[in-house]
Each structure stands twice: as structure tokens, then as C-alpha cells.
Scaffold this motif. Sequence first.
Motif, PDB file in Angstrom:
ATOM      1  N   ARG A   1     -51.003  45.552 -34.066  1.00  0.00           N
ATOM      2  CA  ARG A   1     -50.202  46.705 -34.483  1.00  0.00           C
ATOM      3  C   ARG A   1     -48.698  46.407 -34.556  1.00  0.00           C
ATOM      4  NH1 ARG A   1     -50.664  50.619 -36.675  1.00  0.00           N
ATOM      5  NH2 ARG A   1     -50.227  52.328 -35.253  1.00  0.00           N
TER       6      ARG A   1
ATOM      7  N   HIS B   1     -53.994  55.479 -27.024  1.00  0.00           N
ATOM      8  CA  HIS B   1     -55.009  55.300 -28.065  1.00  0.00           C
ATOM      9  C   HIS B   1     -56.330  54.828 -27.459  1.00  0.00           C
ATOM     10  CE1 HIS B   1     -51.267  55.161 -30.400  1.00  0.00           C
ATOM     11  NE2 HIS B   1     -51.992  55.683 -31.370  1.00  0.00           N
TER      12      HIS B   1
ATOM     13  N   LYS C   1     -52.277  52.051 -47.657  1.00  0.00           N
ATOM     14  CA  LYS C   1     -52.218  52.527 -46.273  1.00  0.00           C
ATOM     15  C   LYS C   1     -52.891  53.895 -46.222  1.00  0.00           C
ATOM     16  CE  LYS C   1     -51.056  52.428 -42.009  1.00  0.00           C
ATOM     17  NZ  LYS C   1     -52.245  52.100 -41.286  1.00  0.00           N
TER      18      LYS C   1
ATOM     19  N   SER D   1     -54.211  57.359 -44.038  1.00  0.00           N
ATOM     20  CA  SER D   1     -54.134  58.207 -42.845  1.00  0.00           C
ATOM     21  C   SER D   1     -55.305  59.180 -42.858  1.00  0.00           C
ATOM     22  CB  SER D   1     -52.838  59.019 -42.826  1.00  0.00           C
ATOM     23  OG  SER D   1     -51.745  58.198 -42.540  1.00  0.00           O
TER      24      SER D   1
ATOM     25  N   HIS E   1     -56.692  57.789 -32.840  1.00  0.00           N
ATOM     26  CA  HIS E   1     -57.195  58.811 -31.925  1.00  0.00           C
ATOM     27  C   HIS E   1     -58.410  59.505 -32.543  1.00  0.00           C
ATOM     28  CE1 HIS E   1     -53.378  58.447 -29.835  1.00  0.00           C
ATOM     29  NE2 HIS E   1     -52.753  58.676 -30.978  1.00  0.00           N
TER      30      HIS E   1
ATOM     31  N   ALA F   1     -56.041  59.203 -37.131  1.00  0.00           N
ATOM     32  CA  ALA F   1     -56.178  57.749 -37.153  1.00  0.00           C
ATOM     33  C   ALA F   1     -55.683  57.207 -38.475  1.00  0.00           C
ATOM     34  CB  ALA F   1     -57.645  57.361 -36.929  1.00  0.00           C
TER      35      ALA F   1
HETATM   36  P1  5GP Z   1     -50.632  57.803 -39.047  1.00  0.00           P
HETATM   37  O1  5GP Z   1     -51.710  58.321 -39.930  1.00  0.00           O
HETATM   38  O2  5GP Z   1     -49.701  58.887 -38.618  1.00  0.00           O
HETATM   39  O3  5GP Z   1     -49.966  56.573 -39.565  1.00  0.00           O
HETATM   40  O4  5GP Z   1     -51.362  57.333 -37.728  1.00  0.00           O
HETATM   41  C1  5GP Z   1     -52.205  58.167 -36.989  1.00  0.00           C
HETATM   42  C2  5GP Z   1     -52.634  57.477 -35.715  1.00  0.00           C
HETATM   43  O5  5GP Z   1     -53.472  56.356 -36.025  1.00  0.00           O
HETATM   44  C3  5GP Z   1     -51.459  56.908 -34.940  1.00  0.00           C
HETATM   45  O6  5GP Z   1     -51.700  57.139 -33.583  1.00  0.00           O
HETATM   46  C4  5GP Z   1     -51.465  55.451 -35.265  1.00  0.00           C
HETATM   47  O7  5GP Z   1     -50.998  54.701 -34.181  1.00  0.00           O
HETATM   48  C5  5GP Z   1     -52.924  55.153 -35.570  1.00  0.00           C
HETATM   49  N1  5GP Z   1     -53.009  54.190 -36.677  1.00  0.00           N
HETATM   50  C6  5GP Z   1     -52.457  54.291 -37.896  1.00  0.00           C
HETATM   51  N2  5GP Z   1     -52.759  53.233 -38.668  1.00  0.00           N
HETATM   52  C7  5GP Z   1     -53.526  52.415 -37.914  1.00  0.00           C
HETATM   53  C8  5GP Z   1     -54.157  51.143 -38.143  1.00  0.00           C
HETATM   54  O8  5GP Z   1     -54.070  50.543 -39.217  1.00  0.00           O
HETATM   55  N3  5GP Z   1     -54.855  50.626 -37.097  1.00  0.00           N
HETATM   56  C9  5GP Z   1     -54.980  51.272 -35.904  1.00  0.00           C
HETATM   57  N4  5GP Z   1     -55.702  50.692 -34.926  1.00  0.00           N
HETATM   58  N5  5GP Z   1     -54.408  52.457 -35.658  1.00  0.00           N
HETATM   59  C10 5GP Z   1     -53.690  53.033 -36.639  1.00  0.00           C
END
Ligand code: 5GP
Length: 341
Positions: A106, A127, A287, A289, A311, A315
Motif C-alpha cells: 500500500r 483494516h 482505480k 472504489s 473494510h 474497499a
Molecule cells: P477508497 O475507495 O476511498 O480509495 O478506499 C476505501 C478503503 O479501501 C480505504 O480504507 C483504503 O485504504 C482501502 N483501499 C483502497 N484501495 C485499495 C487497494 O488497492 N488495496 C487495498 N488492500 N485496500 C485498498
Amino acid sequence: MVSSLCMDKHFITSLKKKLETPQKAVIIPHKNPDGDALGSTLALLHFLIQNKHEAVVIAPNEYPDFLNWLPGQEAVLKYNRNPKDVRYKIESATLIFTLDFNHLSRIGDLEPLVQKAKADKIMIDHHESPDNYATLMYSDVSMSSTCEMVYNIIKDMDPNGFTPDISECLYTGIMTDTGSFRYPATTPATHRAIAHLIETGASGTEIHQRIYDSASFSRLKLLGLTLSNLKQIPNLPVVYMTLSQKELNSCDYKKGDTEGFVNYGLSLEGIIFSCIMIENENEGIIKISFRSQGEFSVNDFARSYFNGGGHHNAAGGMSSDSIETTVARFIESVQEVAHKF
Ligand code: 5GP
Ligand code: MN
């Protein structure tokens, strides 16, 4: 009475022991740091400096403009800008704190440097499925935010140690990671922490304004475009949105502009799973979400299908395919788990 401190005794005792002697600490948030990652690392920075340790926050890369007022952010070393200084700091550190992530993948290009470093590594994170790189771990998935965990640590070590700088940083991360105190991990203890942070110098009104009322014109245009791309998978409580690099460019996209867009999907009645796929031509990836409401685990979904995690209800993941192929793969993957809705 419910204790507000559910920290592992071994963790806090060992940490106190280490901090009895002056340390050279490096504190690292995950790549593309959010409010919780930057808030928690900066709060810990202020606390360590207050206690006569040498400390620096090292971020793998840039963070969004809406965080560029956090106390101490101007001194954050960014690996993409200062590779030499960062290498030196990591090599000569005696302690490396890793905050708001639990897998070294990460932190992007910082991973090999941290892996090689001789310093003791301390993980503070909420996490799921922590990796085992750390010598000392405070890992608790029931926590609203890493900021609440740093709050617990400071409260235990020095209950009078909350300065306005620390309190503003911690308030910010708790607020952003709980969706302004509404996600299920928000507990009475979270609210007690927030009350204490207000008492010690954080202004909730000001912080809300700085984070949520600081959008650029282009961000709102981009939101409009994103919402016009919203689609539902027929007969399922699932929606998705896409943003191509072209669309981002057409709205003068800046880092952070798409923060929170994915949540709009969940504001639809009956929808329990929302996804946004954003093209990043520079990195050659999409990317992704994911957000859910209730039982459906987007952490499992991201892990199983998109090389990600996070989470239960929030995630992320990525895809190296084109945006069209990624959408098709997303729809197929959702069909496979359709029995869970
Ligand atoms: P966001 O969608 O806001 O980027 O991320 C949502 C949650 O998922 C955050 O807690 C972030 O740390 C986790 N997360 C986002 N992208 C990844 C990824 O590619 N790998 C992992 N293991 N966690 C991620
Ligand atoms: Mn977090």
C-alpha cells in the motif's frame, strides 16, 4: 462502564518502553493519503516531537488539496519529490510507524526501502487481514479510524497531551473515515473522543468547512459528469460509475476531485453496492472504489476480483484492463455473487 480504551496491553507497554529513550521516528501513511492517513500521521508526529523525539512524516506521494491546511502538513516529505532525503531518513530511523494500512504494497515505491530498514516497525491500523511485517501491532478492525486509535494511544500515554494541532488532525481523520460520524463503526467511544478533541482545540464547524466546502468549480462539474454516467445492473441493487481519463481532463481534474463520488450510489433507495472505476492513464490502471451498506462485504469482493481490499463496507482495488473490459468484468463478478444480495 464500557472502557474507551480497548488497546492490547502488550502493545501500549512495549510502545511506552521504546519511547522511554529518544528515537528517530519515521511515520508513513498509505499512498494517496486520505484524511485519516494524513491526520493520524501528523497527530503522531506532533505528539512524538512534543515528547522530545526526532520525527518526520514521509508520504509515498501527493495528497489532495483539501488536506493542505492540516497542522504540520507543510513539513511532510514526499518520496516522489525528495527521494534522497526519504531514503536517508528511512535508513537512519530507529522506529518506523506505518499508519492506516496493513500491507507494505500500500506504500508503492517505498515498500522495498521499508522492508530493508533496520528500524523496528510499528503498525497502527483498522483494516482487515493485517500482514506480519511489523514488530509491534495495534490492529483493530472495530475502530472507526486510525485517528481514533492514535487518540487512544495519546490518551493512555499523556491524557493532558492534546494540543490544538493534535486535536485538529485527529478530528479530521475521525470525521472523514466515519462519513461525518454516521458509519456503523462510529461508537459512543468515538463520540467521547470527538468531544474531548473539541474541548482541546478542534473546531468541528471549521474543519467541516475546510474539508467539505472547499470544492473547486471543476470538481462539481466532474461530479455532474460522473452522475450522468451512473448505471444500475438490471434487477440487482448494484450501481456503478465510470470516469475515463478524457472525461477527467475535460474537467481539469486534480487529485482528490473524485473523493466521495462513489458514495452517491448508496444514496439511492434500495441500492446496497456502489462502485466507481476511474482511469489513470499515467499509471496504466483503472482505480476502483467500492462501497456497500449492511451485510455485503466489499472487502471480500475487492480481494476476490480486483486485487484489493479495505473494510467490510468500504474497499478499493485496481484493474490493468481497459475501462470497457473492467466494466464487463465488474458486471460478471457481480453476477457471480448475486446470491448474496
Ligand atoms: P477508497 O475507495 O476511498 O480509495 O478506499 C476505501 C478503503 O479501501 C480505504 O480504507 C483504503 O485504504 C482501502 N483501499 C483502497 N484501495 C485499495 C487497494 O488497492 N488495496 C487495498 N488492500 N485496500 C485498498
Ligand atoms: Mn482509515
